[in-house]
Design a protein around this motif. Structure first.
Motif, PDB file in Angstrom:
ATOM      1  N   TRP A 103      25.599  52.937  90.592  1.00 41.10           N
ATOM      2  CA  TRP A 103      26.535  52.859  89.465  1.00 41.10           C
ATOM      3  C   TRP A 103      26.690  51.414  89.021  1.00 41.10           C
ATOM      4  O   TRP A 103      26.670  50.496  89.846  1.00 41.10           O
ATOM      5  N   GLU A 104      26.849  51.200  87.727  1.00 42.46           N
ATOM      6  CA  GLU A 104      27.046  49.873  87.148  1.00 42.46           C
ATOM      7  C   GLU A 104      28.348  49.866  86.359  1.00 42.46           C
ATOM      8  O   GLU A 104      28.865  50.915  85.979  1.00 42.46           O
ATOM      9  N   ASP A 105      28.863  48.674  86.087  1.00 39.97           N
ATOM     10  CA  ASP A 105      30.127  48.572  85.351  1.00 39.97           C
ATOM     11  C   ASP A 105      30.078  49.304  84.013  1.00 39.97           C
ATOM     12  O   ASP A 105      31.072  49.885  83.584  1.00 39.97           O
ATOM     13  N   ARG A 106      28.938  49.339  83.372  1.00 36.25           N
ATOM     14  CA  ARG A 106      28.816  50.018  82.074  1.00 36.25           C
ATOM     15  C   ARG A 106      29.000  51.529  82.192  1.00 36.25           C
ATOM     16  O   ARG A 106      29.163  52.217  81.189  1.00 36.25           O
ATOM     17  N   ASP A 107      29.003  52.062  83.419  1.00 35.08           N
ATOM     18  CA  ASP A 107      29.159  53.500  83.649  1.00 35.08           C
ATOM     19  C   ASP A 107      30.607  53.918  83.889  1.00 35.08           C
ATOM     20  O   ASP A 107      30.894  55.092  84.084  1.00 35.08           O
ATOM     21  N   ARG A 108      31.536  52.974  83.894  1.00 34.67           N
ATOM     22  CA  ARG A 108      32.924  53.287  84.283  1.00 34.67           C
ATOM     23  C   ARG A 108      33.572  54.362  83.405  1.00 34.67           C
ATOM     24  O   ARG A 108      34.257  55.248  83.908  1.00 34.67           O
ATOM     25  N   ASP A 109      33.356  54.315  82.094  1.00 36.09           N
ATOM     26  CA  ASP A 109      33.953  55.329  81.222  1.00 36.09           C
ATOM     27  C   ASP A 109      33.430  56.723  81.565  1.00 36.09           C
ATOM     28  O   ASP A 109      34.203  57.680  81.679  1.00 36.09           O
ATOM     29  N   LEU A 110      32.120  56.860  81.733  1.00 37.22           N
ATOM     30  CA  LEU A 110      31.533  58.147  82.091  1.00 37.22           C
ATOM     31  C   LEU A 110      32.024  58.610  83.456  1.00 37.22           C
ATOM     32  O   LEU A 110      32.378  59.777  83.638  1.00 37.22           O
TER      33      LEU A 110
ATOM     34  N   MET B 138      34.485  54.638  92.284  1.00 37.95           N
ATOM     35  CA  MET B 138      33.176  54.135  91.889  1.00 37.95           C
ATOM     36  C   MET B 138      32.814  52.887  92.685  1.00 37.95           C
ATOM     37  O   MET B 138      31.685  52.755  93.160  1.00 37.95           O
ATOM     38  N   ASP B 139      33.766  51.980  92.863  1.00 36.26           N
ATOM     39  CA  ASP B 139      33.517  50.776  93.665  1.00 36.26           C
ATOM     40  C   ASP B 139      33.151  51.143  95.095  1.00 36.26           C
ATOM     41  O   ASP B 139      32.245  50.555  95.692  1.00 36.26           O
ATOM     42  N   GLU B 140      33.848  52.144  95.652  1.00 37.63           N
ATOM     43  CA  GLU B 140      33.559  52.592  97.014  1.00 37.63           C
ATOM     44  C   GLU B 140      32.154  53.182  97.113  1.00 37.63           C
ATOM     45  O   GLU B 140      31.396  52.844  98.033  1.00 37.63           O
ATOM     46  N   LEU B 141      31.792  54.037  96.166  1.00 36.06           N
ATOM     47  CA  LEU B 141      30.462  54.651  96.190  1.00 36.06           C
ATOM     48  C   LEU B 141      29.360  53.621  95.963  1.00 36.06           C
ATOM     49  O   LEU B 141      28.292  53.723  96.558  1.00 36.06           O
ATOM     50  N   ARG B 142      29.614  52.640  95.101  1.00 33.86           N
ATOM     51  CA  ARG B 142      28.622  51.577  94.875  1.00 33.86           C
ATOM     52  C   ARG B 142      28.350  50.815  96.152  1.00 33.86           C
ATOM     53  O   ARG B 142      27.197  50.551  96.498  1.00 33.86           O
ATOM     54  N   ALA B 143      29.403  50.454  96.870  1.00 33.84           N
ATOM     55  CA  ALA B 143      29.242  49.702  98.125  1.00 33.84           C
ATOM     56  C   ALA B 143      28.554  50.565  99.171  1.00 33.84           C
ATOM     57  O   ALA B 143      27.667  50.099  99.888  1.00 33.84           O
TER      58      ALA B 143
ATOM     59  N   ARG C  93      42.215  56.851  85.699  1.00 31.23           N
ATOM     60  CA  ARG C  93      41.241  55.763  85.527  1.00 31.23           C
ATOM     61  C   ARG C  93      41.220  54.815  86.721  1.00 31.23           C
ATOM     62  O   ARG C  93      40.147  54.444  87.203  1.00 31.23           O
ATOM     63  N   ALA C  94      42.368  54.424  87.216  1.00 34.24           N
ATOM     64  CA  ALA C  94      42.414  53.490  88.351  1.00 34.24           C
ATOM     65  C   ALA C  94      41.782  54.114  89.593  1.00 34.24           C
ATOM     66  O   ALA C  94      41.039  53.447  90.324  1.00 34.24           O
ATOM     67  N   GLU C  95      42.058  55.378  89.827  1.00 32.58           N
ATOM     68  CA  GLU C  95      41.479  56.065  90.992  1.00 32.58           C
ATOM     69  C   GLU C  95      39.962  56.220  90.837  1.00 32.58           C
ATOM     70  O   GLU C  95      39.213  56.055  91.805  1.00 32.58           O
ATOM     71  N   ALA C  96      39.508  56.525  89.624  1.00 36.65           N
ATOM     72  CA  ALA C  96      38.071  56.655  89.370  1.00 36.65           C
ATOM     73  C   ALA C  96      37.370  55.308  89.555  1.00 36.65           C
ATOM     74  O   ALA C  96      36.292  55.246  90.158  1.00 36.65           O
TER      75      ALA C  96
END
Length: 87
Positions: free
Chosen positions: A14-21, A48-53, A41-44
């Motif tokens: 996942w990349e930062d550009r994917d946050r909305d999706l 996403m940060d957790e899954l990226r790591a 949004r905050a939880e998502a």
């Protein structure tokens, strides 16, 4: 995670550009029908940060699926090590 490419798809972290999706996926009633909650949004963003790591660490996990021809992220696909289940 090293991106995996096919003729039609790129599977990548996942990349930062994917946050909305990512937020739309995690808050959509149809997508999340069998999950006990929806993420705001905050939880998502936190998930996403957790899954990226986690994906970067293990080399696999829940990867973003991108259309090769357009660069559009259309969802995700993943493999799960049941000894390392994310919350």
């Amino acid at each position: 995670m090293k991106p995996m490419r096919t003729e039609r798809l790129i599977l990548r972290n996942w990349e930062d550009r994917d946050r909305d999706l990512f937020h739309r996926i995690n808050s959509d009633d149809r997508v999340m029908e069998f999950f006990p909650f929806r993420r705001d949004r905050a939880e998502a963003d936190a998930k996403m940060d957790e899954l990226r790591a986690w994906t970067a660490e293990d080399g696999y996990g829940f990867a973003a699926a991108e259309i090769t021809a357009t660069g559009e992220c259309i969802g995700f696909i993943g493999l799960l090590d049941t000894d390392h289940v994310p919350s």
